[in-house]
Design a protein around this motif. Sequence first.
Motif, PDB file in Angstrom:
ATOM      1  N   GLY A 189      55.960  31.341  36.663  1.00 45.95           N
ATOM      2  CA  GLY A 189      55.065  32.444  37.004  1.00 45.95           C
ATOM      3  C   GLY A 189      55.497  33.153  38.277  1.00 45.95           C
ATOM      4  N   ARG A 190      54.839  34.254  38.559  1.00 50.63           N
ATOM      5  CA  ARG A 190      55.189  35.052  39.735  1.00 50.63           C
ATOM      6  C   ARG A 190      54.203  34.791  40.857  1.00 50.63           C
ATOM      7  NH1 ARG A 190      56.648  41.154  39.193  1.00 50.63           N
ATOM      8  NH2 ARG A 190      54.443  41.372  38.655  1.00 50.63           N
ATOM      9  N   ILE A 191      54.728  34.689  42.066  1.00 49.36           N
ATOM     10  CA  ILE A 191      53.917  34.524  43.269  1.00 49.36           C
ATOM     11  C   ILE A 191      53.648  35.907  43.847  1.00 49.36           C
ATOM     12  CG2 ILE A 191      53.785  33.469  45.551  1.00 49.36           C
ATOM     13  CD1 ILE A 191      56.007  31.516  44.570  1.00 49.36           C
ATOM     14  N   ILE A 192      52.381  36.188  44.139  1.00 53.11           N
ATOM     15  CA  ILE A 192      51.982  37.481  44.697  1.00 53.11           C
ATOM     16  C   ILE A 192      51.422  37.260  46.095  1.00 53.11           C
ATOM     17  CG2 ILE A 192      50.586  39.551  44.374  1.00 53.11           C
ATOM     18  CD1 ILE A 192      52.654  39.085  42.164  1.00 53.11           C
ATOM     19  N   ALA A 193      51.975  38.011  47.075  1.00 59.58           N
ATOM     20  CA  ALA A 193      51.563  37.866  48.473  1.00 59.58           C
ATOM     21  C   ALA A 193      51.180  39.217  49.043  1.00 59.58           C
ATOM     22  CB  ALA A 193      52.694  37.244  49.299  1.00 59.58           C
ATOM     23  N   PRO A 194      50.375  39.231  50.107  1.00 57.07           N
ATOM     24  CA  PRO A 194      50.068  40.504  50.761  1.00 57.07           C
ATOM     25  C   PRO A 194      51.337  41.167  51.284  1.00 57.07           C
ATOM     26  CG  PRO A 194      48.648  38.729  51.572  1.00 57.07           C
ATOM     27  CD  PRO A 194      49.725  38.087  50.762  1.00 57.07           C
ATOM     28  N   SER A 195      51.331  42.495  51.242  1.00 54.51           N
ATOM     29  CA  SER A 195      52.441  43.265  51.805  1.00 54.51           C
ATOM     30  C   SER A 195      51.876  44.530  52.427  1.00 54.51           C
ATOM     31  CB  SER A 195      53.470  43.621  50.727  1.00 54.51           C
ATOM     32  OG  SER A 195      52.926  44.542  49.802  1.00 54.51           O
ATOM     33  N   ALA A 196      52.731  45.270  53.120  1.00 60.14           N
ATOM     34  CA  ALA A 196      52.282  46.499  53.775  1.00 60.14           C
ATOM     35  C   ALA A 196      51.721  47.487  52.774  1.00 60.14           C
ATOM     36  CB  ALA A 196      53.437  47.125  54.555  1.00 60.14           C
ATOM     37  N   GLY A 197      52.234  47.463  51.564  1.00 57.21           N
ATOM     38  CA  GLY A 197      51.753  48.380  50.539  1.00 57.21           C
ATOM     39  C   GLY A 197      50.595  47.852  49.732  1.00 57.21           C
ATOM     40  N   GLY A 198      50.144  46.631  50.021  1.00 60.26           N
ATOM     41  CA  GLY A 198      49.037  46.031  49.288  1.00 60.26           C
ATOM     42  C   GLY A 198      49.367  44.634  48.823  1.00 60.26           C
ATOM     43  N   ALA A 199      50.313  44.498  47.873  1.00 67.17           N
ATOM     44  CA  ALA A 199      50.707  43.198  47.362  1.00 67.17           C
ATOM     45  C   ALA A 199      52.003  43.351  46.598  1.00 67.17           C
ATOM     46  CB  ALA A 199      49.625  42.614  46.451  1.00 67.17           C
ATOM     47  N   GLY A 200      52.759  42.270  46.510  1.00 69.21           N
ATOM     48  CA  GLY A 200      54.005  42.311  45.766  1.00 69.21           C
ATOM     49  C   GLY A 200      54.523  40.921  45.487  1.00 69.21           C
ATOM     50  N   PRO A 201      55.443  40.785  44.532  1.00 71.24           N
ATOM     51  CA  PRO A 201      56.000  39.479  44.198  1.00 71.24           C
ATOM     52  C   PRO A 201      56.950  38.974  45.274  1.00 71.24           C
ATOM     53  CG  PRO A 201      57.068  41.207  42.924  1.00 71.24           C
ATOM     54  CD  PRO A 201      55.965  41.865  43.679  1.00 71.24           C
ATOM     55  N   VAL A 202      56.954  37.663  45.478  1.00 68.12           N
ATOM     56  CA  VAL A 202      57.845  37.015  46.437  1.00 68.12           C
ATOM     57  C   VAL A 202      58.424  35.765  45.791  1.00 68.12           C
ATOM     58  CG1 VAL A 202      56.662  37.865  48.506  1.00 68.12           C
ATOM     59  CG2 VAL A 202      55.908  35.738  47.451  1.00 68.12           C
ATOM     60  N   VAL A 275      39.942  32.755  39.535  1.00 68.45           N
ATOM     61  CA  VAL A 275      40.793  32.677  38.356  1.00 68.45           C
ATOM     62  C   VAL A 275      40.363  33.754  37.368  1.00 68.45           C
ATOM     63  CG1 VAL A 275      41.244  30.229  38.666  1.00 68.45           C
ATOM     64  CG2 VAL A 275      39.327  30.925  37.257  1.00 68.45           C
ATOM     65  N   ALA A 276      41.342  34.337  36.682  1.00 65.04           N
ATOM     66  CA  ALA A 276      41.089  35.411  35.732  1.00 65.04           C
ATOM     67  C   ALA A 276      41.961  35.209  34.503  1.00 65.04           C
ATOM     68  CB  ALA A 276      41.387  36.776  36.366  1.00 65.04           C
ATOM     69  N   ASP A 277      41.555  35.813  33.424  1.00 64.09           N
ATOM     70  CA  ASP A 277      42.330  35.740  32.190  1.00 64.09           C
ATOM     71  C   ASP A 277      43.492  36.720  32.230  1.00 64.09           C
ATOM     72  OD1 ASP A 277      40.850  33.876  30.229  1.00 64.09           O
ATOM     73  OD2 ASP A 277      39.235  35.137  31.013  1.00 64.09           O
ATOM     74  N   GLY A 278      44.636  36.284  31.710  1.00 64.20           N
ATOM     75  CA  GLY A 278      45.782  37.173  31.566  1.00 64.20           C
ATOM     76  C   GLY A 278      46.525  37.427  32.861  1.00 64.20           C
ATOM     77  N   GLU A 279      47.563  38.224  32.764  1.00 61.86           N
ATOM     78  CA  GLU A 279      48.404  38.571  33.905  1.00 61.86           C
ATOM     79  C   GLU A 279      47.850  39.841  34.544  1.00 61.86           C
ATOM     80  OE1 GLU A 279      53.172  39.212  34.860  1.00 61.86           O
ATOM     81  OE2 GLU A 279      52.485  38.731  32.840  1.00 61.86           O
ATOM     82  N   VAL A 280      46.987  39.669  35.540  1.00 59.84           N
ATOM     83  CA  VAL A 280      46.307  40.817  36.121  1.00 59.84           C
ATOM     84  C   VAL A 280      47.290  41.642  36.951  1.00 59.84           C
ATOM     85  CG1 VAL A 280      44.157  39.489  36.212  1.00 59.84           C
ATOM     86  CG2 VAL A 280      45.561  39.673  38.254  1.00 59.84           C
ATOM     87  N   GLN A 281      46.964  42.904  37.161  1.00 60.76           N
ATOM     88  CA  GLN A 281      47.830  43.791  37.924  1.00 60.76           C
ATOM     89  C   GLN A 281      47.899  43.356  39.384  1.00 60.76           C
ATOM     90  OE1 GLN A 281      46.415  47.796  37.400  1.00 60.76           O
ATOM     91  NE2 GLN A 281      47.046  47.896  35.260  1.00 60.76           N
ATOM     92  N   GLU A 282      49.039  43.641  40.007  1.00 57.03           N
ATOM     93  CA  GLU A 282      49.237  43.247  41.403  1.00 57.03           C
ATOM     94  C   GLU A 282      48.159  43.830  42.314  1.00 57.03           C
ATOM     95  OE1 GLU A 282      53.191  44.318  42.484  1.00 57.03           O
ATOM     96  OE2 GLU A 282      54.117  43.044  40.963  1.00 57.03           O
ATOM     97  N   SER A 283      47.706  45.038  42.025  1.00 53.57           N
ATOM     98  CA  SER A 283      46.712  45.688  42.886  1.00 53.57           C
ATOM     99  C   SER A 283      45.376  44.956  42.897  1.00 53.57           C
ATOM    100  CB  SER A 283      46.492  47.134  42.435  1.00 53.57           C
ATOM    101  OG  SER A 283      46.005  47.172  41.098  1.00 53.57           O
ATOM    102  N   ALA A 284      45.122  44.132  41.876  1.00 52.54           N
ATOM    103  CA  ALA A 284      43.855  43.405  41.817  1.00 52.54           C
ATOM    104  C   ALA A 284      43.795  42.280  42.837  1.00 52.54           C
ATOM    105  CB  ALA A 284      43.630  42.846  40.413  1.00 52.54           C
ATOM    106  N   PHE A 285      44.941  41.766  43.249  1.00 52.56           N
ATOM    107  CA  PHE A 285      44.952  40.641  44.194  1.00 52.56           C
ATOM    108  C   PHE A 285      44.445  41.046  45.579  1.00 52.56           C
ATOM    109  CE2 PHE A 285      47.769  39.080  40.876  1.00 52.56           C
ATOM    110  CZ  PHE A 285      47.390  37.756  40.767  1.00 52.56           C
ATOM    111  N   PRO A 286      45.008  42.086  46.213  1.00 54.40           N
ATOM    112  CA  PRO A 286      44.462  42.464  47.525  1.00 54.40           C
ATOM    113  C   PRO A 286      43.040  42.990  47.443  1.00 54.40           C
ATOM    114  CG  PRO A 286      46.097  44.064  46.812  1.00 54.40           C
ATOM    115  CD  PRO A 286      46.196  42.892  45.866  1.00 54.40           C
TER     116      PRO A 286
END
Length: 296
Positions: A189-202, A275-286
Amino acid sequence: MSGGDSLSTRAGRVVGMLHEGRDEPALHAPRPFLHPVLTPGGRTVSDYAPADHPWHRGLGIVVSAVDVPGQEDPVNLWGGPTYSGARGYVQLPNNGSQRVLARRCADDAVVQRIGWCAADGSGFLEEERAWSADTLRLGGVEWSRTTVRSTWVNVSGGPLAFGSPTTAGRPNAGYGGFFLRLAPFFDGGRIIAPSAGGAGPVGEDDVMGTTHAWLGLQSAGASVLMIPSADNPGGPSPWFVRTSGTPMLCAAPFFHEEMHLDRDAVLRWEWSMLVADGEVQESAFPAAGTRIGVPA
């Protein structure tokens, strides 16, 4: 793993099953845990006793090494062997337990009174742990949230020190804290972390041991978001995370440095797991992590 009690929202949605852990093997450091942890659609995102680490237990509070007055070895409340410097991992007679001494329901939470004990049964810390659940719609996503509020009191008669394999000398092994062993489908799976633009994979190597206000994981089947309170001891939490081979997520306050607790002193913690169903969009994390992480 026996029975367990459902942890539910006010509306009756079950977000997981809460176990006291009293029947677990002594070498696995018996403790309370939540498993399965469920998405709003009912998919299990946690794992229990995987073959690679049979002492891993869903979602809970675990510490791999606690220096306790009168104990020859650090008390291991993670389970399995203990990292012991030049000797590497060694199975020592030091696997302790977190024993549920009492349980009550209050303010829509399940409240446990827990005694932290060394392998010889002697208690060194008393905890009140409250588990609660609700559902949220944030960032266009429906999340099930489990919140854990925990108060620790040192009853050992002397100072305690909470550490990790990294504080004992092993690089990038700072696990211990608020821990979720993830279901096998999070492998890769992909790890999502905060970034200057909101969030992104790391990548794992980029985020291991770093501090962030929150951390998320995406897979095709579900997404998870862990958020330590901004008021937790020690400031922003370092993270221990893996998505290859042994998927796990841990807010790890003892990653780099031991945390000390004087005699009769108190530590207060709060963590949320969404926790949520499916692969949610990156913008949903921040959108969720920033709102939940703001101090009350």
